[in-house]
Scaffold this motif. Structure first.
Motif, PDB file in Angstrom:
ATOM      1  N   VAL A   1      28.657   7.310  -4.912  1.00 41.89           N
ATOM      2  CA  VAL A   1      29.997   6.896  -5.339  1.00 41.89           C
ATOM      3  C   VAL A   1      30.850   8.143  -5.506  1.00 41.89           C
ATOM      4  CG1 VAL A   1      31.365   5.714  -7.099  1.00 41.89           C
ATOM      5  CG2 VAL A   1      29.075   4.871  -6.520  1.00 41.89           C
ATOM      6  N   PRO A   2      31.899   8.323  -4.687  1.00 40.78           N
ATOM      7  CA  PRO A   2      32.760   9.502  -4.811  1.00 40.78           C
ATOM      8  C   PRO A   2      33.650   9.419  -6.041  1.00 40.78           C
ATOM      9  CG  PRO A   2      33.631   8.018  -3.154  1.00 40.78           C
ATOM     10  CD  PRO A   2      32.325   7.439  -3.593  1.00 40.78           C
ATOM     11  N   CYS A   3      33.927  10.567  -6.649  1.00 42.42           N
ATOM     12  CA  CYS A   3      34.777  10.622  -7.846  1.00 42.42           C
ATOM     13  C   CYS A   3      35.817  11.734  -7.654  1.00 42.42           C
ATOM     14  CB  CYS A   3      33.951  10.918  -9.094  1.00 42.42           C
ATOM     15  SG  CYS A   3      32.515   9.855  -9.333  1.00 42.42           S
ATOM     16  N   GLN A   4      37.071  11.384  -7.765  1.00 38.96           N
ATOM     17  CA  GLN A   4      38.171  12.347  -7.733  1.00 38.96           C
ATOM     18  C   GLN A   4      38.910  12.232  -9.051  1.00 38.96           C
ATOM     19  OE1 GLN A   4      40.125  11.093  -4.033  1.00 38.96           O
ATOM     20  NE2 GLN A   4      39.360  12.951  -3.074  1.00 38.96           N
TER      21      GLN A   4
ATOM     22  N   ASP B   1      39.118   8.816 -11.017  1.00 45.58           N
ATOM     23  CA  ASP B   1      39.099   7.725 -10.036  1.00 45.58           C
ATOM     24  C   ASP B   1      37.768   7.696  -9.291  1.00 45.58           C
ATOM     25  OD1 ASP B   1      41.703   7.067 -10.719  1.00 45.58           O
ATOM     26  OD2 ASP B   1      42.554   8.451  -9.239  1.00 45.58           O
ATOM     27  N   LYS B   2      37.121   6.546  -9.313  1.00 42.50           N
ATOM     28  CA  LYS B   2      35.872   6.373  -8.582  1.00 42.50           C
ATOM     29  C   LYS B   2      36.112   5.536  -7.341  1.00 42.50           C
ATOM     30  CE  LYS B   2      32.407   7.060 -12.154  1.00 42.50           C
ATOM     31  NZ  LYS B   2      31.098   6.608 -12.677  1.00 42.50           N
ATOM     32  N   GLY B   3      35.481   5.928  -6.252  1.00 41.45           N
ATOM     33  CA  GLY B   3      35.621   5.206  -4.989  1.00 41.45           C
ATOM     34  C   GLY B   3      34.583   4.117  -4.844  1.00 41.45           C
ATOM     35  N   VAL B   4      34.467   3.607  -3.640  1.00 36.69           N
ATOM     36  CA  VAL B   4      33.516   2.539  -3.326  1.00 36.69           C
ATOM     37  C   VAL B   4      32.162   3.152  -2.982  1.00 36.69           C
ATOM     38  CG1 VAL B   4      33.033   0.625  -1.761  1.00 36.69           C
ATOM     39  CG2 VAL B   4      35.383   1.062  -2.508  1.00 36.69           C
TER      40      VAL B   4
ATOM     41  N   THR C   1      28.678   3.841  -1.184  1.00 35.90           N
ATOM     42  CA  THR C   1      28.166   3.785   0.177  1.00 35.90           C
ATOM     43  C   THR C   1      26.654   3.991   0.124  1.00 35.90           C
ATOM     44  OG1 THR C   1      30.241   4.686   1.036  1.00 35.90           O
ATOM     45  CG2 THR C   1      28.350   4.759   2.495  1.00 35.90           C
TER      46      THR C   1
ATOM     47  N   MET D   1      32.646  11.174   4.679  1.00 35.18           N
ATOM     48  CA  MET D   1      33.884  11.274   3.912  1.00 35.18           C
ATOM     49  C   MET D   1      34.112  12.726   3.542  1.00 35.18           C
ATOM     50  SD  MET D   1      32.847   9.717   0.199  1.00 35.18           S
ATOM     51  CE  MET D   1      31.719  10.585  -0.891  1.00 35.18           C
TER      52      MET D   1
ATOM     53  N   ASP E   1      36.027  17.706  -6.495  1.00 31.86           N
ATOM     54  CA  ASP E   1      35.492  16.368  -6.253  1.00 31.86           C
ATOM     55  C   ASP E   1      34.021  16.306  -6.669  1.00 31.86           C
ATOM     56  OD1 ASP E   1      37.923  15.719  -5.202  1.00 31.86           O
ATOM     57  OD2 ASP E   1      37.256  15.649  -3.105  1.00 31.86           O
TER      58      ASP E   1
END
Length: 284
Positions: free
Chosen positions: A126-129, A132-135, A137, A248, A254
């Protein structure tokens, strides 16, 4: 077992000769088969991923190709929880159990329900910026964070369950499942692990740290990898890849959270041969 879904690497079976041979054999012995129609993903960062619509009410997915095809098929059937078995058209083929010379014998065993099913651990990243956390994979083999352009050393900060563990100066980092231990992890000097194990492997790629080694973690741990800044505070840009397919972009600041996924990949096994004996043959 009577209903079979077949996924084929068209580059390795371009005239579909082996695919049609398997389909005809199964249908002649009372099976029902459907060959997947593959569609190339048009996403900018997913050019190597092929998608197919998996039908309901099938009992098994037969995959013709190498380990890369097995990984893509595992992603295709994940939501259907469909067990998969590989017919090796590649080279080493750690995951594809059946050789072409053994196809008919293998199909007989499937038709007669002479098999076992192994549940293989998967990863979720799960990517985190910032906040904000992404979807999330998924990956069966590994999640790799590595350079995508210039030759330079990158800085990585590693946390486990929100606690700082270590920092690496390296070309990249591999987080691998036991199934993926014989892939990039092995090439980077990581250990080979029985694929039925339930652990996470954290392996740096070409680390500049004097004593950097693979770290073995529990399946219950959450690994967070943060991209550090480069020399002089420069922003570093890297790429995270999932089983060598989905990609990604990431940059300094990040993070990506990596855990064992709730879902598993179900691998059909028709041989009683041990993992160690198979490994010995593959490494000769």
């Amino acid at each position: 077992m009577k209903r079979f879904f077949i996924i084929t690497n068209r580059n390795k079976d371009p005239k579909m000769k082996e695919t049609l041979r398997i389909r005809e054999y199964l249908e002649a012995h009372g099976g029902q088969c459907k060959v997947a129609e593959m569609e190339k993903n048009s996403g900018e960062n997913d050019s190597s991923e092929y998608l197919c619509e998996v039908p309901d009410n099938y009992e098994c997915c037969i995959v013709l190709g190498g380990d890369g095809t097995m990984l893509q098929a595992a992603g295709n059937v994940r939501e259907k929880n469909l067990p998969i078995i590989g017919v090796n058209l590649g080279t080493l083929g750690y995951m594809a159990e059946v050789e072409l010379s053994e196809v008919e014998e293998a199909m007989d065993k499937l038709l007669n329900d002479e098999y076992e099913i192994e549940d293989r651990m998967m990863l979720q990243g799960v990517p985190c910026q910032g906040e904000d956390k992404g979807v999330g994979t998924y990956a069966l083999n590994d999640i790799v964070i590595a350079r995508c352009s210039s030759l330079q050393v990158y800085n990585f900060n590693v946390f486990v369950n929100d606690m700082p563990l270590t920092s690496y100066q390296a070309d990249g980092i591999i987080v691998s499942t036991p199934t993926g231990s014989t892939a990039y992890n092995m090439s980077a000097g990581g250990p080979i692990v029985d694929p039925k194990a339930q652990i996470l492997l954290l392996t740096p790629i070409c680390s500049h740290n004097a004593y950097a080694r693979t770290i073995v973690l529990s399946e219950h741990d959450r690994v967070t990898i943060e991209i550090g800044k480069g020399r002089g505070g420069n922003i570093q840009k890297l790429e995270a890849s999932f089983d060598g397919g989905k990609r990604m972009m990431m940059q300094s600041g990040d993070k990506i959270d990596i855990t064992a996924a709730k879902e598993v990949t179900r691998i059909l096994k028709i041989s009683k041969e041990s993992f160690l004996n198979i490994l010995r043959k593959k490494l000769v």
